[in-house]
Write an enzyme that holds these catalytic residues in place. Structure first.
Site, PDB file in Angstrom:
ATOM      1  N   ARG A 289      67.117 157.756  52.646  1.00 42.43           N
ATOM      2  CA  ARG A 289      65.663 157.851  52.516  1.00 42.43           C
ATOM      3  C   ARG A 289      65.046 156.792  53.416  1.00 42.43           C
ATOM      4  NH1 ARG A 289      64.168 155.453  47.372  1.00 42.43           N
ATOM      5  NH2 ARG A 289      63.344 153.761  48.649  1.00 42.43           N
ATOM      6  N   HIS A 293      60.251 155.544  48.173  1.00 38.33           N
ATOM      7  CA  HIS A 293      60.540 156.585  47.176  1.00 38.33           C
ATOM      8  C   HIS A 293      59.338 157.507  47.034  1.00 38.33           C
ATOM      9  CE1 HIS A 293      61.909 158.537  43.531  1.00 38.33           C
ATOM     10  NE2 HIS A 293      60.809 158.148  42.917  1.00 38.33           N
ATOM     11  N   TYR A 302      63.378 145.586  48.010  1.00 37.82           N
ATOM     12  CA  TYR A 302      64.736 145.712  47.483  1.00 37.82           C
ATOM     13  C   TYR A 302      65.781 146.130  48.513  1.00 37.82           C
ATOM     14  CZ  TYR A 302      63.116 150.602  47.096  1.00 37.82           C
ATOM     15  OH  TYR A 302      62.591 151.848  47.346  1.00 37.82           O
TER      16      TYR A 302
END
Length: 398
Positions: A289, A293, A302
């Site tokens: 990805r 998100h 993160y």
């Protein structure tokens, strides 16, 4: 939601050795290529755009023409352009939320183009490329994210179910539908999409159990994009995701999710297997990805930039372009025309979203109960008073 079976059009093949065969009689597919940790990976096109041979899956793309290759490239480019426009529209306040597919175009276009018209697709909320392959107008995907409808298309018109926000629940819907078409005697198949995070959900495990026991003609297509929001895959499973299928008694295979040819070939194999009465298959598309998100997420909190940079080198669109150029299957004129088409699509999507009429604010209170309810009536009255307060304030010049 109950969906009328629209796939019972051809008699289901029941040749000896096919019908009733369970996944326990077959093993996980083997491949020549392995990842750095020894995990098997099906790859037909390297990140440098070089074609590699695979004895098991080459046959499923052996007859692909230059025109079809250009079509796959066009699908990925236009899907990415639509996705980028939707992200921009959300940032401009035109959409409430958006889940980008950036980086996952090959997994979606490859698998989507492997389906037949009479197959049925159960997506999550990120399958914009699969929707494109099924003929769903891109603008119809945006109504829900703008808050003007609950879906935007008739699922039975394209055999493409509405987007599913609840994580993993669509795999149960897909399994039930697949069991239904098997009883109808159809030779079509079902494909259910979900992510690596959803693979940890109980609904997915239950779907695996039911599909294996009932030999359902369903393909579980997991797009492992490495992150379940901020949770990495290694904190979700102690084994590669595709190996989970072994515990349920059916085959699993990991495919290079940034290789559109490999995704096309593996999905064709899995769907053919389902149509032949050989039961379910788990396909893990190993991809990444590239973006957040959703537009409410900040991936910089993160994960590291060097991780993204490593995956950018495996970009699915650039990979196929290199192959097209090296094989003389596309010239600069083709790419220029596609660029113009891409910009035209972005403009059409932007104009269509801004032209969408606002929904009736009171529609939310309709059809909650068949015969009405006192509490709903009270809430409707409170909301009406709240809406009226804005008109009163404007009248007073506040």
């Amino acid at each position: 939601m109950t969906v009328e079976s629209s796939a019972a059009r051809k008699p289901r093949r029941t040749a000896a050795g096919k019908a009733g065969t369970t996944g326990t009689e077959r093993t996980t597919r083997t491949t020549a290529k392995k990842t750095s940790n020894g995990t098997e990976l099906v790859q037909l096109l390297t990140p440098e755009g070089k074609r590699v041979k695979n004895a098991e899956y080459d046959t499923y793309v052996a007859g692909i023409t230059p025109e079809e290759l250009r079509g796959l490239y066009r699908d990925m480019v236009l899907t990415r352009r639509f996705d980028a426009e939707a992200t921009s529209l959300q940032r401009q306040g035109e959409l409430g939320l958006w889940a980008s597919l950036l980086g996952q175009e090959a997994a979606q276009i490859g698998s989507g183009r492997a389906t037949r018209e009479d197959d049925y697709v159960f997506p999550t909320y990120r399958e914009h490329g699969v929707a494109w392959c099924r003929g769903v107008d891109p603008t119809n995907l945006l109504g829900m994210f703008r808050g003007v409808n609950n879906g935007g298309w008739d699922p039975n018109s394209n055999n493409f179910q509405l987007y599913t926000i609840v994580i993993g629940s669509q795999t149960l819907h897909a399994t039930g539908y697949a069991m239904g078409i098997a009883k109808d005697g159809a030779d079509s198949a079902v494909i259910a999409y979900f992510g690596d995070g959803a693979s940890s959900q109980g609904d997915v495990a239950e779907s695996f159990t039911f599909s294996a026991v009932y030999n359902a003609p369903v393909v579980f297509f997991c797009q492992n994009n490495q992150w379940a929001i901020s949770e990495p895959t290694e904190k979700q499973s102690r084994v590669p995701l595709y190996q989970r299928a072994q515990g349920f008694g059916f085959p699993g295979v990991r495919v290079d999710g940034n290789d559109v040819l490999a995704c096309l070939a593996v999905t064709k194999w899995a769907l053919e297997r389902a149509r032949n009465g050989e039961g379910p298959t788990l396909v893990e598309a190993f991809t990444y990805r590239m973006g957040a998100h959703t537009t409410s997420d900040d991936p910089t909190r993160y994960r590291h930039d060097d991780e993204r940079a490593a995956w950018e080198a495996k970009d699915p669109i650039l990979r196929l372009r290199r192959y097209l150029e090296a094989s003389n299957h596309a010239d600069e004129g083709f790419f220029a025309e596609l660029e113009a088409e891409s910009e035209a699509l972005g403009k059409r999507v932007r104009e269509a979203v801004r032209a969408m009429p606002d929904p009736d604010h009171f529609a939310i209170f309709e059809n909650v109960y068949a015969d009405g309810h006192a509490l709903v009536d009270e809430e409707r009255a409170q909301f009406a008073a709240y809406q009226a307060s804005f008109a009163d304030a404007e009248a007073e010049g506040v």
